[in-house]
Design a protein around this motif. Structure first.
Motif, short mmCIF file in Angstrom:
data_model
loop_
_atom_site.label_atom_id
_atom_site.label_comp_id
_atom_site.label_asym_id
_atom_site.label_seq_id
_atom_site.Cartn_x
_atom_site.Cartn_y
_atom_site.Cartn_z
N TYR A 87 0.83 -1.21 0.00
CA TYR A 87 0.00 0.00 0.00
C TYR A 87 0.86 1.26 0.00
O TYR A 87 1.73 1.44 0.86
CB TYR A 87 -0.92 0.00 1.22
CG TYR A 87 -1.49 1.35 1.57
CD1 TYR A 87 -2.33 2.02 0.67
CD2 TYR A 87 -1.19 1.97 2.78
CE1 TYR A 87 -2.85 3.27 0.98
CE2 TYR A 87 -1.71 3.22 3.10
CZ TYR A 87 -2.53 3.86 2.19
OH TYR A 87 -3.04 5.10 2.49
N ALA A 90 -1.83 7.92 -1.06
CA ALA A 90 -2.00 8.88 -2.15
C ALA A 90 -1.17 10.14 -1.93
O ALA A 90 -0.86 10.86 -2.89
CB ALA A 90 -3.48 9.24 -2.30
N ASP A 93 1.75 10.22 -4.19
CA ASP A 93 1.57 10.23 -5.64
C ASP A 93 2.46 11.31 -6.27
O ASP A 93 2.67 12.38 -5.70
CB ASP A 93 0.11 10.52 -6.01
CG ASP A 93 -0.81 9.35 -5.69
OD1 ASP A 93 -0.32 8.30 -5.24
OD2 ASP A 93 -2.03 9.50 -5.88
N SER A 98 6.97 7.26 -3.67
CA SER A 98 5.98 6.20 -3.80
C SER A 98 6.64 4.90 -4.28
O SER A 98 6.38 3.83 -3.75
CB SER A 98 4.85 6.61 -4.75
OG SER A 98 5.26 6.61 -6.09
N ASN A 146 -2.62 0.96 -5.09
CA ASN A 146 -2.32 2.27 -5.65
C ASN A 146 -1.20 2.09 -6.68
O ASN A 146 -0.07 1.72 -6.34
CB ASN A 146 -1.90 3.29 -4.58
CG ASN A 146 -1.78 4.71 -5.15
OD1 ASN A 146 -1.98 4.93 -6.34
ND2 ASN A 146 -1.45 5.66 -4.28
N SER A 148 0.47 4.28 -8.13
CA SER A 148 1.37 5.43 -8.13
C SER A 148 2.84 5.06 -8.38
O SER A 148 3.53 5.76 -9.12
CB SER A 148 1.24 6.19 -6.80
OG SER A 148 2.22 7.17 -6.65
N ALA A 171 -5.82 2.94 -8.48
CA ALA A 171 -5.72 4.20 -7.73
C ALA A 171 -6.09 3.93 -6.28
O ALA A 171 -6.57 2.85 -5.94
CB ALA A 171 -6.62 5.27 -8.33
N HIS A 172 -5.89 4.96 -5.42
CA HIS A 172 -6.33 4.82 -4.04
C HIS A 172 -7.32 5.94 -3.72
O HIS A 172 -8.38 5.99 -4.34
CB HIS A 172 -5.15 4.79 -3.05
CG HIS A 172 -5.56 4.35 -1.69
ND1 HIS A 172 -5.60 5.22 -0.62
CD2 HIS A 172 -6.00 3.16 -1.23
CE1 HIS A 172 -6.04 4.57 0.45
NE2 HIS A 172 -6.29 3.31 0.12
N ASN A 176 -4.83 9.54 -9.58
CA ASN A 176 -3.39 9.55 -9.83
C ASN A 176 -3.14 9.60 -11.33
O ASN A 176 -4.04 9.95 -12.11
CB ASN A 176 -2.73 8.32 -9.17
CG ASN A 176 -3.26 7.00 -9.69
OD1 ASN A 176 -3.95 6.95 -10.72
ND2 ASN A 176 -2.95 5.92 -9.00
N SER A 181 -10.30 8.23 -8.75
CA SER A 181 -10.62 7.48 -7.54
C SER A 181 -12.07 7.70 -7.14
O SER A 181 -12.62 8.79 -7.31
CB SER A 181 -9.71 7.93 -6.40
OG SER A 181 -10.19 7.49 -5.14
N HIS A 214 -11.45 0.82 -5.36
CA HIS A 214 -11.05 2.23 -5.17
C HIS A 214 -11.29 3.13 -6.38
O HIS A 214 -11.36 4.34 -6.22
CB HIS A 214 -9.58 2.36 -4.75
CG HIS A 214 -9.34 2.12 -3.30
ND1 HIS A 214 -9.64 3.04 -2.33
CD2 HIS A 214 -8.82 1.05 -2.64
CE1 HIS A 214 -9.32 2.56 -1.14
NE2 HIS A 214 -8.83 1.35 -1.30
#
Length: 401
Positions: A87, A90, A93, A98, A146, A148, A171-172, A176, A181, A214
């Motif tokens: 995880y 965000a 991002d 990340s 995510n 990212s 995405a979260h 992104n 999201s 998400h």
């Protein structure tokens, strides 16, 4: 702090009791339910151990006081293939941080295996899961929550595939560079970005499952239109029971997922599962924002807000039956071949339902399914068969492309 005390004795009917702060629950769990848990592969497609140990290192190869997962409790519950969630918040991002964090979290999982190779093994394929299950090991497949860390570079996609990532949640909590999201009111791309559409194709080609948990509704429909293989919702529940909560899936989306051949893995978090808990969460968010504006976010009073709020306004916990209702609804809409488990253990804090408080409690879920008339074969599909089918289809497609 919650503690779990469960006595398991095969060969007789027993009461599995879970004791928590301020509440006691109990469900009668049969010998059959325990046998189904211990004799079959159980895939939980979303457990947040990696970020948990990033926040505070704890050796989950042994019993731990906190959290929802450790080796003894996993063995007790029959869990043998938990997807470890890589995880990335965000907030990272569009930063090199990340990608760095994603690699660091994978390092942690490799370290856990290094500490206890007699207990755990990294799994990068369905055959790994099957072979490790036969050896009595707990498989640790990896999913990225995510996208990212991909940074708009397909070389990074290959890098994370090589490191073991087998699904990516596009995405979260914010849009992104890949996707909008469900939590973000801005619709930056009106679904997927141009790169996101390209990414889905390359994920198919590599054998990385496309995870639509998400993402916004538009992104969901675009992903399943582009994907040549079944997609997953790694940890989502149903909007039928939480009206207006876009993070969950509505009936039309569930039907589209079924047509795609995919699987929805039900999230256990109370705020995902019941209307009352979801409303509580929204009110707490609004009250928190008001308190921050009034007190200032750096004050001691505001920092004590969460504990004080929960004591004065306790969360109305969902129940085992609440979770079973979500499974029943998917089955009624698209059949038993398209639903599984994506608990979000170690990811939803103290919002887990009664009787499903940690990874020792899968027998409770199985008993609930038995009580509702599910056959052994259908329960095995829910435990892992459906997810393994989707994963294998993705592997077979990638082998040809």
């Amino acid at each position: 702090m919650k503690t779990i005390k469960t006595k398991i004795k095969l060969g007789c009917l027993l009461v599995a009791s879970a004791l928590y702060v301020g509440q006691t629950t109990a469900i009668e769990v049969s010998d059959k339910a325990h046998q189904l848990a211990q004799q079959n592969i159980i895939i939980d497609s979303h457990i947040d151990v990696p970020y948990r140990v990033e926040k505070q290192w704890v050796d989950v190869t042994k019993a731990t006081e906190g959290g929802d997962f450790d080796y003894p409790r996993a063995k007790q519950g029959g869990l043998n293939a938990p997807f470890m969630s890589i995880y990335v918040p965000a907030s990272l991002d569009n930063s090199a941080g990340s990608t760095k964090l994603a690699d660091k979290l994978i390092d942690y999982m490799e370290a856990i295996v290094g500490r206890a190779p007699d207990k755990f093994a990294i799994a990068t394929s369905t055959s790994d899961v099957e072979e490790q299950f036969a050896k009595g090991l707990i498989s640790l497949p990896l999913g990225m929550e995510n996208g990212s860390p991909i940074q708009g570079d397909l070389a990074n996609l290959q890098h994370f595939y090589d490191r073991g990532i087998r699904y990516i949640t596009l995405a979260h909590s914010l849009a992104n560079h890949i996707s909008d999201s469900s939590y973000d009111l801005r619709r930056k791309w009106n679904g997927l970005s141009p790169f996101g559409k390209e990414l889905v194709v390359e994920m198919n080609n590599l054998g990385i499952l496309v995870d639509i948990s998400h993402v916004s509704d538009d992104a969901f429909y675009q992903a399943i239109e582009i994907s040549k293989t079944p997609v997953i919702a790694s940890h989502s529940s149903l909007r039928e029971f939480t009206p207006g909560f876009e993070r969950n899936m509505d009936d039309a989306m569930i039907k589209a997922l079924g047509k795609n051949g995919g699987v929805v893995q039900i999230n256990f978090g109370s705020t995902f599962v019941t209307k009352n808990a979801n409303a509580w969460s929204k009110k707490r968010g609004a009250d928190r924002k008001a308190a921050e504006e009034k007190l200032g976010k750096d004050t001691a009073e505001f920092k004590a807000f969460a504990d004080k709020y929960s004591k004065e306004n306790p969360l109305p916990y969902a129940t085992l039956d609440s979770v079973l209702d979500h499974i029943d609804h998917v089955v009624a809409l698209i059949g038993v071949d398209h639903v599984g488990i994506g608990s979000d253990y170690d990811g939803v804090g103290d919002s887990l339902p009664t009787d499903l408080k940690d990874v020792s409690t899968y027998p409770n879920l199985i008993q609930g399914l038995l009580n509702r008339g599910y056959s052994d074969s259908d329960i095995i599909k829910i435990l892992s068969g459906n997810f393994m089918r989707v994963w294998k289809i993705n592997e077979e497609y990638a082998a040809k492309h």
